[in-house]
Design an enzyme around this catalytic site. Sequence first.
Site, PDB file in Angstrom:
ATOM      1  CG  ASP A  67      -8.146 -19.295  13.010  1.00 35.60           C
ATOM      2  OD1 ASP A  67      -8.802 -18.525  14.227  1.00 35.60           O
ATOM      3  OD2 ASP A  67      -7.692 -18.604  12.105  1.00 35.60           O
ATOM      4  CG  ASP A 136      -0.265 -14.577   5.010  1.00 30.15           C
ATOM      5  OD1 ASP A 136      -1.405 -14.321   5.633  1.00 30.15           O
ATOM      6  OD2 ASP A 136       0.270 -15.666   5.399  1.00 30.15           O
ATOM      7  CG  HIS A 138      -4.035 -15.192   7.261  1.00 25.32           C
ATOM      8  ND1 HIS A 138      -2.935 -15.771   7.728  1.00 25.32           N
ATOM      9  CD2 HIS A 138      -4.605 -14.593   7.974  1.00 25.32           C
ATOM     10  CE1 HIS A 138      -2.702 -15.180   9.169  1.00 25.32           C
ATOM     11  NE2 HIS A 138      -3.870 -14.321   9.243  1.00 25.32           N
ATOM     12  CD  GLU A 143      -0.792 -18.584   7.098  1.00 28.34           C
ATOM     13  OE1 GLU A 143      -1.096 -17.481   6.495  1.00 28.34           O
ATOM     14  OE2 GLU A 143      -0.056 -18.444   8.209  1.00 28.34           O
TER      15      GLU A 143
HETATM   16  C1  F6R Z   1      -7.862 -15.224  13.605  1.00 23.99           C
HETATM   17  C2  F6R Z   1      -7.841 -14.912  12.302  1.00 23.99           C
HETATM   18  C3  F6R Z   1      -6.952 -14.384  11.415  1.00 23.99           C
HETATM   19  C4  F6R Z   1      -6.998 -12.882  11.884  1.00 23.99           C
HETATM   20  C5  F6R Z   1      -5.835 -12.150  11.018  1.00 23.99           C
HETATM   21  C6  F6R Z   1      -5.855 -10.504  11.383  1.00 23.99           C
HETATM   22  O1  F6R Z   1      -8.931 -16.033  14.193  1.00 23.99           O
HETATM   23  O2  F6R Z   1      -8.982 -15.581  11.517  1.00 23.99           O
HETATM   24  O3  F6R Z   1      -7.327 -14.664   9.990  1.00 23.99           O
HETATM   25  O4  F6R Z   1      -8.188 -12.216  11.721  1.00 23.99           O
HETATM   26  O5  F6R Z   1      -4.706 -12.781  11.278  1.00 23.99           O
HETATM   27  O6  F6R Z   1      -5.394 -10.725  12.750  1.00 23.99           O
HETATM   28  P1  F6R Z   1      -5.019  -9.065  13.352  1.00 23.99           P
HETATM   29  O7  F6R Z   1      -6.335  -8.610  13.790  1.00 23.99           O
HETATM   30  O8  F6R Z   1      -4.528  -9.439  14.729  1.00 23.99           O
HETATM   31  O9  F6R Z   1      -4.483  -8.375  12.498  1.00 23.99           O
END
Ligand code: F6R
Length: 263
Positions: A67, A136, A138, A143
Site C-alpha cells: 500500500d 481493525d 485490516h 478496511e
Molecule cells: C502497512 C500495512 C498495514 C500494517 C498494519 C499494522 O503496509 O500493510 O496493514 O501492517 O496496519 O501496522 P503496525 O505494525 O504499525 O501495527
Amino acid sequence: MKLVIQPDAERAARLTAALIAKALREKPQLVLGLATGRTMESVYKNLVRMHREEGLDFSLCRTFNLDEYIGLPPDHPGSYRYYMNHHLFNHINIDKRNTFLPDGMAEDIPSSCLCYEERMEACGGVDIQLLGIGADGHIGFNEPLSALGSRTRDVSLDPSTLAVNGTLFKNPEEMPRRAITMGVGTILDAKETLLLVTGAAKAGILAKAVEGPVTSMISASALQFHPHCRTIVDEEAAAKLEGQAYYRWMFENEPEWAEYRGK
Ligand code: F6R
C-alpha cells in the site's frame, strides 16, 4: 493456516526474517510482497543484518508493497516509499528499479492500480507476501467491508487507522485520509502469505481473525482461505488464542520447524 508462537516480539521478527531469507536463498529471483508499519521494522533490521553478516543477496529480488498513501510524494517522510528506503532498500543490494509500490501521486489512479496488478502478474506473481494486521483487522489497507475478492484500488482509511498511524506523522493532520492498497483478493493470490503479529494490543483482533468466522469486517480473516499461510506471533499477541496448546505442540513436533526451534 500454521501458527507459531515465539517468546517475544524480537524472536517473532527474527523467525519471520529467517523464513524470508530461506525463500530468497532457494529462489534468488523471489517476488517478495512487503508491508510497512511498526511491526515490520525489526523484520527489516534482521534482513539488513543477514545481508551484512551472511551475504544475503537481494540483487535479483523484486518487491511489491501492499500500500501507499494518496498524495504523498516519495520523499515525504510519511510515505511508504520513504519508509521502505529508510528501513530496508538503502541498506541491501537490491536494485531500486525492481522495488514497486502503488503510485499515490498518479493522476489516473484506477489505471495505475491496474498497471500495478499487471506488473505483479508479469513478474510471475508474488511468491511470499509479508503482512501485518491493523487494530481493525485490516491487511494492507483493506478496511472493514473490503470485498474478499477485492483488487488493488483506492480506499478511504478507517478513523481507527487514522488515529493509530497519525502518530507517525510529525503533524498528524498531514496524514492522508485515502490510500491505495492491494485488495484482499490480490493478497490471496500470493503463493505464500506470512502474517506477523506482536504485542498485547493485537491479541483480541488476532484471535478473531484466525479463530473466528471469515468476514469482510476483518479482512485478515480471509487468510483462513489461503492454502499456505504461516502466522508468527509473540506470547503477548497469542494470549487470547483458544488453540494455543495445539499450536505449540505443532511447532515442537513438526519437522518443518525443526531448524528454527530453540533459536
Ligand atoms: C502497512 C500495512 C498495514 C500494517 C498494519 C499494522 O503496509 O500493510 O496493514 O501492517 O496496519 O501496522 P503496525 O505494525 O504499525 O501495527
